[in-house]
Design a protein around this motif. Structure first.
Motif, PDB file in Angstrom:
ATOM      1  N   PHE A   1       0.842  -1.203   0.000  1.00 58.54           N
ATOM      2  CA  PHE A   1       0.000   0.000   0.000  1.00 58.54           C
ATOM      3  C   PHE A   1       0.879   1.256   0.000  1.00 58.54           C
ATOM      4  O   PHE A   1       0.641   2.192  -0.771  1.00 58.54           O
ATOM      5  N   THR A   2       1.916   1.240   0.848  1.00 63.69           N
ATOM      6  CA  THR A   2       2.814   2.406   0.945  1.00 63.69           C
ATOM      7  C   THR A   2       3.451   2.711  -0.408  1.00 63.69           C
ATOM      8  O   THR A   2       3.511   3.859  -0.835  1.00 63.69           O
TER       9      THR A   2
ATOM     10  N   ARG B   1      -5.218  -2.291  10.538  1.00 61.63           N
ATOM     11  CA  ARG B   1      -5.044  -0.846  10.363  1.00 61.63           C
ATOM     12  C   ARG B   1      -6.072  -0.250   9.417  1.00 61.63           C
ATOM     13  O   ARG B   1      -6.539  -0.908   8.499  1.00 61.63           O
TER      14      ARG B   1
ATOM     15  N   GLU C   1       1.663 -14.449   4.551  1.00 59.78           N
ATOM     16  CA  GLU C   1       0.678 -13.447   4.961  1.00 59.78           C
ATOM     17  C   GLU C   1      -0.729 -13.841   4.525  1.00 59.78           C
ATOM     18  O   GLU C   1      -0.927 -14.303   3.411  1.00 59.78           O
TER      19      GLU C   1
ATOM     20  N   GLU D   1      -7.345  -2.944   6.685  1.00 61.02           N
ATOM     21  CA  GLU D   1      -6.559  -4.150   6.411  1.00 61.02           C
ATOM     22  C   GLU D   1      -6.290  -4.936   7.688  1.00 61.02           C
ATOM     23  O   GLU D   1      -5.787  -4.388   8.658  1.00 61.02           O
TER      24      GLU D   1
ATOM     25  N   ARG E   1      -5.777 -11.419   0.371  1.00 63.55           N
ATOM     26  CA  ARG E   1      -4.479 -11.708  -0.259  1.00 63.55           C
ATOM     27  C   ARG E   1      -3.754 -12.766   0.567  1.00 63.55           C
ATOM     28  O   ARG E   1      -3.597 -12.616   1.776  1.00 63.55           O
TER      29      ARG E   1
ATOM     30  N   SER F   1       5.434   0.603   7.124  1.00 58.62           N
ATOM     31  CA  SER F   1       5.172  -0.382   6.080  1.00 58.62           C
ATOM     32  C   SER F   1       5.508  -1.803   6.513  1.00 58.62           C
ATOM     33  O   SER F   1       6.636  -2.099   6.908  1.00 58.62           O
ATOM     34  N   LEU F   2       4.504  -2.665   6.424  1.00 59.12           N
ATOM     35  CA  LEU F   2       4.723  -4.087   6.742  1.00 59.12           C
ATOM     36  C   LEU F   2       5.739  -4.696   5.781  1.00 59.12           C
ATOM     37  O   LEU F   2       6.656  -5.413   6.194  1.00 59.12           O
ATOM     38  N   TYR F   3       5.581  -4.422   4.472  1.00 55.94           N
ATOM     39  CA  TYR F   3       6.458  -5.049   3.487  1.00 55.94           C
ATOM     40  C   TYR F   3       7.912  -4.575   3.646  1.00 55.94           C
ATOM     41  O   TYR F   3       8.835  -5.325   3.344  1.00 55.94           O
TER      42      TYR F   3
ATOM     43  N   ARG G   1      -5.967   2.293   6.551  1.00 60.78           N
ATOM     44  CA  ARG G   1      -4.935   2.907   5.711  1.00 60.78           C
ATOM     45  C   ARG G   1      -5.478   4.195   5.099  1.00 60.78           C
ATOM     46  O   ARG G   1      -6.577   4.211   4.569  1.00 60.78           O
TER      47      ARG G   1
END
Ligand code: 16G
Length: 245
Positions: free
Chosen positions: A94-95, A138, A224, A150, A213, A168-170, A140
């Motif tokens: 997303f970020t 969260r 995930e 999410e 996802r 950012s999780l990723y 977003r």
């Protein structure tokens, strides 16, 4: 303004009539985006309605996401949401998606920690008996506008400290060598539930896109499981198709 002009030809409770009248003024551009509504007292005088009725009508508009109340400065017409086109061909975060559009991502934390997994999490993430699960939940936002809710779940050895995810999780996964390389995504239509609609700043029952996802590490292991609700009024998902040979 003649009170009859406001209310004369309408039916239903008076606060609903007033609400509709204000909605019409917004649609016609008489009250443009970001303009302020007249103070409650003034509306009551013009319409010859009680302040309780006026307040009720405005509260309804707030609930519908048409009007927002700003602390200390009254009620304002909300600016319409900008639609975002999201490609379905790239495994991005997303970020990253928002950054590419020049928008800043913020997140409102709703839950972040280590939990006892649900049966679905055990199955999907391939957890063993007694394993815990890392969960981050969260809202977003892009440039302050709510976009999606999410709920991400990850095995603890992939995300040992959910609290590390401040943005950012990723990015956190990337740093530990656990960035997913593949994902399967399922998109379904939903009517937003009251709580979700409120968080997303839209009316109850508004159309949303529920997206699941499941993403995988290079090793093939599931990294995930994320269940999201995206605003139907803010997103277009786009996929490129090719003739299979
Ligand atoms: C995207 C993903 C979500 C992932 C998140 C990470 C969808 C439907 N969801 O929003 O699965 O967890 O990016 O974003 O595309 P972050 O790195 O900005 O925290």
């Amino acid at each position: 303004l003649d009170p009859q002009e406001w209310l004369g030809h309408r039916s239903g409770p008076r606060y609903v009539q007033l609400r509709r009248r204000i909605e019409e003024a917004i649609e016609k551009g008489i009250l443009p985006p970001d303009s302020s509504l007249p103070p409650e007292r003034e509306v009551a005088e013009i319409t010859e309605l009680s302040r309780v009725t006026v307040r009720k009508a405005i509260q309804e508009l707030v609930k519908l996401g048409v009007v927002e109340q700003r602390q200390g400065s009254g009620s304002f017409v909300r600016a319409p949401v900008a639609r975002v086109e999201q490609s379905l061909s790239h495994l991005t975060s997303f970020t990253e998606d928002m950054k590419r559009r020049g928008l800043e991502t913020t997140s409102r934390w709703l839950e972040r920690g280590v939990f006892i997994p649900s049966p679905e999490e055990v199955l999907t993430l391939g957890l063993a008996t007694g394993d815990s699960v890392a969960r981050i939940y969260r809202l977003r936002e892009a440039d302050g506008q709510p976009m999606a809710l999410e709920r991400a779940s990850l095995p603890l050895d992939i995300l040992p400290n959910p609290i590390d995810v401040s943005r950012s999780l990723y990015e956190v996964l990337e740093q530990s060598g656990n960035r997913p390389v593949r994902a399967v995504q399922k998109i379904s239509a939903v009517n937003l539930e009251p709580g979700d609609a409120e968080l997303l700043g839209v009316a109850e029952g508004t159309a949303g896109l529920s997206i699941q996802r499941i993403s995988y590490l290079d090793s093939g292991r599931v990294a995930e499981l994320t269940k999201s609700v995206y605003r139907g009024d803010a997103y277009d998902f786009v996929a490129e198709l090719r003739l299979s040979t």
